[in-house]
Design an enzyme around this catalytic site. Structure first.
Site, PDB file in Angstrom:
ATOM      1  N   LYS A   1      31.206  30.414  52.210  1.00 32.05           N
ATOM      2  CA  LYS A   1      31.290  29.680  53.333  1.00 32.05           C
ATOM      3  C   LYS A   1      30.147  29.890  54.349  1.00 32.05           C
ATOM      4  CE  LYS A   1      36.252  28.998  53.359  1.00 32.05           C
ATOM      5  NZ  LYS A   1      36.288  29.039  51.666  1.00 32.05           N
TER       6      LYS A   1
ATOM      7  N   GLU B   1      34.615  33.199  63.240  1.00 28.36           N
ATOM      8  CA  GLU B   1      34.425  31.953  63.981  1.00 28.36           C
ATOM      9  C   GLU B   1      35.413  31.682  65.273  1.00 28.36           C
ATOM     10  OE1 GLU B   1      33.606  28.517  60.367  1.00 28.36           O
ATOM     11  OE2 GLU B   1      35.523  28.700  61.434  1.00 28.36           O
TER      12      GLU B   1
ATOM     13  N   ARG C   1      35.970  20.595  44.324  1.00 32.21           N
ATOM     14  CA  ARG C   1      37.029  20.013  43.416  1.00 32.21           C
ATOM     15  C   ARG C   1      37.849  18.924  43.944  1.00 32.21           C
ATOM     16  NH1 ARG C   1      41.436  22.157  46.278  1.00 32.21           N
ATOM     17  NH2 ARG C   1      41.061  24.065  47.512  1.00 32.21           N
TER      18      ARG C   1
ATOM     19  N   VAL D   1      44.554  19.132  46.279  1.00 32.29           N
ATOM     20  CA  VAL D   1      45.987  18.885  45.823  1.00 32.29           C
ATOM     21  C   VAL D   1      46.347  17.533  46.443  1.00 32.29           C
ATOM     22  CG1 VAL D   1      48.108  19.839  46.359  1.00 32.29           C
ATOM     23  CG2 VAL D   1      46.567  21.333  46.015  1.00 32.29           C
TER      24      VAL D   1
END
Length: 456
Positions: free
Chosen positions: A117, A200, A293, A296
């Site tokens: 990240k 963050e 990817r 879901v």
């Protein structure tokens, strides 16, 4: 060269989804299963089944060399990893390619680049994508506390290597940083093999919005609109919608452009999402991460666009030109997806493995159900609790909400506990109907009201 035989390296509803998409393209399918899944619907549907190993995922679905060996031994020329398990493991994608197998997903180096990240934040910054203010990699709790003092509280600790809420903790003071740093790092280490953390600034009132993209690997990127995934529990998505009805068109256009520019900057290949926090009050958005990817929640986008994203994945991986322009991709109406889990929301979401004794899903023409379950399925205790995804479509959000309420009321499952009662409660709640939600709504309002309703 088009894919001839595909190895499906996953389980449950996504394995069945990939098998059916491949078969629609006349691609032979081989499904790798654990011993716990050898009698499931996916195994019945695939052209061939290979038992990878015993039930524990580490000895079956997560064994990279075992999966690649099984794919090669069965004469497959491609591997689809689904989501979860090995889908974002760069070393698995590289092993596939080293062994002459097509990996249906991004290049290994891209997975490495966007999967961390902190590196993804650097990529976003280089491409001019707005970022939530954050810290560099943290060395210890004191380092984290100093960074938090500089950023301003509240802050959220995040695992550099992972997602899905693992290793994430909100801290509102220096004392809370010290109390949760080690726990967050340990959780990240256990989940991703990497305990690295960063901070963050925590945006109190926001929506979680993600843009679905497909890339051709040459710098060409299409977007398929955005999804609003703001109904969450412990950073896990519970309800997803397409499009985000709270977003004005000018902001939507900028959001899509930011996602496309970022993906084009790395010559992104195949499917992925670029995720943002959207501040409704300020009509501003900030980059969170890239998921390299298929997601879901991809069916909610398929319902809104009429496009089969998994089939597109397979065609792209086989070197086919999709023949698409961005103008060809249109959003029609509104779609909503809810996740159906084998868990008991009345008892702290305790998992509920066991045998399903009745399975009576809704059959309305505007309803889609993605599931590997039947009236006699055995839900094993070894894996994620999700057993299906219910998706509805309407001409607008109001109609979609009404159809969701009806579909949930019509859905009957017996033999195991599920989260259907909670999903029915959410769909019927006035806040949800009026679209007065954000990422904190379910935990701060929805679950409390659900518990009170249960006790009344």
């Amino acid at each position: 060269m088009p894919i001839r035989r595909l190895f499906v390296a996953n389980r449950g509803e996504i394995a069945l989804r990939v098998v059916r998409a491949a078969q629609s393209l006349n691609i032979e399918t081989v499904l790798g299963v654990s011993a716990a899944d050898r009698d499931g619907l996916g195994a019945e549907t695939a052209d061939r089944v290979v038992v990878l190993g015993p039930a524990p995922a580490g000895k079956s679905y997560l064994d990279t060399r075992l999966v690649v060996h099984a794919a090669k031994a069965t004469g497959c020329d491609a591997v689809h990893p689904g989501y979860g398990f090995l889908s974002e493991r760069a070393e698995f994608a590289k092993l596939c390619e080293d062994e002459g197998l097509i990996f249906v997903g991004p290049r290994p180096e891209t997975i490495d680049q966007v999967g961390d990240k902190l590196r993804a934040r650097e990529l976003a910054q280089r491409n001019g994508v707005p970022l939530v203010p954050g810290s560099p990699l943290l060395t210890d709790a004191n380092d984290a506390a100093d960074a938090a003092d500089e950023l301003g509280y509240p802050v959220v600790m995040k695992a550099s290597a992972g997602g899905g809420g693992k290793g994430m903790f909100v801290a509102r003071s220096r004392d809370e940083i010290a109390a949760s740093f080690e726990r967050a790092s340990n959780e990240a280490q256990a989940a991703f093999g990497d305990g690295s953390l960063y901070l963050e600034r925590y945006i109190e009132t926001a929506r979680h919005v993600e843009v679905q993209i497909l890339g051709d690997g040459e710098g060409g990127v299409w977007h398929f609109g955005e999804r609003d995934c703001s109904v969450q529990r412990r950073y896990q998505k519970v309800v997803e919608e397409a499009p985000c009805a709270a977003m004005p068109e000018d902001v939507r256009t900028k959001l899509h452009a930011a996602a496309v520019d970022l993906a084009a900057g790395v010559h992104y290949r195949n499917a992925g999402t670029v995720e943002f926090l959207y501040d409704v009050d300020r009509q501003d958005f900030h980059f969170i991460e890239v998921n390299a990817r298929i997601q879901v929640e991809h069916p909610v986008t398929e319902m809104a666009t009429g496009r089969d994203l998994v089939a597109c994945q397979l065609r792209l991986a086989g070197g086919e030109d999709l023949g698409l322009s961005q103008d060809d991709i249109r959003i029609d109406g509104h779609a909503i997806e809810v996740r159906i889990n084998a868990e008991d929301p009345n008892h702290d979401f305790r998992p509920s493995p066991g045998r399903i004794t009745a399975w009576r899903p809704p059959t309305d023409e505007h309803v889609r159900l993605d599931s590997h379950c039947t009236a006699s399925s055995l839900i094993p205790p070894f894996y994620d609790s999700m057993i299906g995804k219910l998706i509805v479509h309407g001409a607008d959000r109001g109609q979609a909400v009404e159809r969701l309420q009806q579909a949930l009321n019509d859905f009957e499952i017996e033999g195991i506990a599920t989260n259907l009662p909670l999903q029915r409660f959410i769909a019927a709640h006035p806040d949800f109907a009026a679209n007065r939600i954000d990422t904190r709504w379910l935990e701060q309002t929805g679950l409390l009201a659900f518990a009170q309703d249960k006790d009344s």
